[in-house]
Design an enzyme around this catalytic site. Structure first.
Site, PDB file in Angstrom:
ATOM      1  CE1 TYR A  95      -9.656   3.672   6.244  1.00 35.50           C
ATOM      2  CE2 TYR A  95      -8.566   4.557   8.124  1.00 35.50           C
ATOM      3  CZ  TYR A  95      -8.625   4.319   6.981  1.00 35.50           C
ATOM      4  OH  TYR A  95      -7.289   4.585   6.456  1.00 35.50           O
ATOM      5  CE  LYS A  96      -8.488   0.811   4.561  1.00 32.66           C
ATOM      6  NZ  LYS A  96      -7.073   0.570   4.089  1.00 32.66           N
ATOM      7  CG  ASP A  99      -0.902  -2.102   6.854  1.00 33.20           C
ATOM      8  OD1 ASP A  99      -2.011  -2.441   7.138  1.00 33.20           O
ATOM      9  OD2 ASP A  99      -0.693  -1.125   6.193  1.00 33.20           O
ATOM     10  CG  PHE A 140      -2.033   0.937   1.334  1.00 40.03           C
ATOM     11  CD1 PHE A 140      -3.158   0.591   0.664  1.00 40.03           C
ATOM     12  CD2 PHE A 140      -1.837   2.178   1.963  1.00 40.03           C
ATOM     13  CE1 PHE A 140      -4.138   1.809   0.462  1.00 40.03           C
ATOM     14  CE2 PHE A 140      -2.784   3.194   2.036  1.00 40.03           C
ATOM     15  CZ  PHE A 140      -4.078   3.043   1.173  1.00 40.03           C
ATOM     16  NE  ARG A 197     -10.173  -1.955  -3.120  1.00 35.08           N
ATOM     17  CZ  ARG A 197      -9.571  -1.389  -2.178  1.00 35.08           C
ATOM     18  NH1 ARG A 197      -8.332  -1.840  -1.815  1.00 35.08           N
ATOM     19  NH2 ARG A 197     -10.302  -0.258  -1.520  1.00 35.08           N
TER      20      ARG A 197
END
Ligand SMILES: *Cc1c(COP(=O)(O)O)cnc(C)c1O
Length: 422
Positions: free
Chosen positions: A246-247, A221, A144, A395
């Site tokens: 927050y995912k 991560d 990322f 995605r």
């Protein structure tokens, strides 16, 4: 655990039923179906399919209630006393809740605070400081962006060398690649457990072991795994980990990150942002910084209490539903997506950018076509919300507690129609 996904894969809807029939049947027999009702409903007119729960999870009704109660309750009535009542303990309490429900981490090793980016920096620096004399950081090219940039910044700051592993974007990082990249100069290796683009699940245990054989430390991560793919940090002998809330944890925009530091490392390492609340006996306001014992030293300043309220509701929901059942539904959702896309006309030219083997596929599926960048805004206008990831991927983020099979079916049908129109 493969049971449900296998049922989707082998369901013979071409002859006996349509894909919509199959979606309906899967919803009707979904043991987690009731959880959809725990979320604040979206306006069905403007939102046909939310396929981006892996970027920003939906809000829970419990979060709306608890935020309101907090303002008029604890905050309004306890005021500054709230800190000594319990707020000062929240980073630990919520950290331990995440650790036990989703990370396979014994208590006292997880803390909540800062952003994922800042936590990455703090933990990466702590790891490097714990390996003096070693000059290299290992990371992969498809990690990322924030992970790559943090490593570049640290390499610049400390005059270290970055050893880049070239990842195949449609698969992910392999143990062999890591073994070839690490060596006596390796201080730190930093990888994502679930790749943000393809959804590939890295072999955490084997990769961690190969970094350890070289004498380095590893930082994982977990932003795209926490709350979706079971993680076994203690069992995999991981040193450090960070992740977003927050995912799949539905903590809300900008919710704070969590950090995991293995107990045996905690008192020997030092993070670089020395704030008053990570100090031993903070309220003595004493001269000179001395780190607090244990995981506490990874806190810098005042914990973001209000932002932790939805995180707490989110992790409680994961604990209640159970991470293994969540994973089972997640596999069924991604299998369903692949099955439907595989049924599309070959002339559409849509390809799969995620692993077909569900044991190495996380909670999202990427599908590819050269014009998906141009196509995505039209989907958003229709109320079908996936996201686009360069160069050519749509995605599909499938959040097991809030996404239904019929919703996914609606989204896929819209993508198929839009692809056929162009
Ligand atoms: C979403 C995500 C982040 C986000 O970091 P922030 O500091 O919250 O912006 C970091 N790493 C990965 C792998 C992510 O998926």
């Amino acid at each position: 655990m493969a049971g449900w996904g296998a049922r989707v894969r082998t369901a013979n809807y071409h002859r006996k039923m349509t894909s919509l029939d199959l979606a309906r049947e899967l919803d009707a027999t979904d043991p987690l179906a009731e959880y959809n009702g725990r979320f604040v409903p979206a306006d069905e007119q403007s939102l046909l399919a939310y396929l981006d729960g892996n970027s920003l999870g939906r809000p829970l009704k419990a979060s709306a209630e608890r935020l309101q109660e907090f303002v008029t309750g604890q905050w309004a009535t306890r005021l500054i006393r709230g800190w000594t009542d319990e707020w000062m303990q929240w980073p630990h309490l919520i950290g331990d809740a995440i650790g036990s429900a989703a990370l396979g981490a014994a208590p006292g090793q997880v803390i909540v605070g800062d952003s994922t980016t800042v936590m990455l920096y703090k933990l990466a620096r702590a790891a490097i400081a714990a390996r003096p004399g070693r000059s290299e950081i290992v990371i992969d090219t498809d990690n990322f962006p924030t992970d790559r940039y943090i490593v570049e910044g640290i390499a610049d700051e400390l005059s270290m060398t970055i050893r880049w592993i070239e990842t195949d974007q449609s698969t992910g990082i392999s143990t062999e690649q890591v073994e070839a990249a690490v060596g006596p100069a390796t201080a730190l290796a930093l990888f994502s457990h679930v790749a943000y683009r393809s959804g590939f699940i890295a072999d955490m245990q084997a990769i961690t072991a190969s970094v350890h054989v070289a004498g380095g430390l590893v930082l994982w991560d977990l932003s795209h795994s926490v709350g979706s793919v079971p993680v076994l940090l203690d069992a995999c002998d991981v040193d450090f980990a960070v992740g977003c809330t927050y995912k799949y944890l539905n903590g809300g925009p900008g919710a704070p990150a969590f950090a995991y530091v293995r107990e045996r490392l905690q008192d020997g390492v030092s993070q670089p942002i020395w704030g008053w609340l990570g100090r031993r006996d903070s309220f003595e306001m004493a001269h000179g910084y001395e780190p607090a014992d244990g995981i506490r030293r990874f806190i810098s300043g005042t914990p973001p209490i209000i932002s932790m309220i939805p995180v707490r509701a989110g992790i409680e929901l994961v604990a209640e539903a159970g991470i293994d059942r969540i994973r089972e539904k997640s596999v069924a959702l991604t299998e369903f997506a692949l099955k439907v896309v595989d049924g599309w006309a070959p002339e559409l030219g849509v390809t799969i950018g995620s692993p077909r083997d569900s044991t190495v596929r996380g909670g999202h599926v990427t599908i590819c076509r050269s014009d998906f960048r141009e196509l995505t805004p039209a989907l958003w206008d229709e109320g079908v919300i996936p996201d686009f990831r360069a160069p050519d991927g749509i995605r599909l983020g499938l959040s097991p507690l809030s996404t239904t099979f019929v919703e996914l079916h609606r989204g896929l049908a819209a993508i198929e129609a839009a692809a056929a129109r162009r």
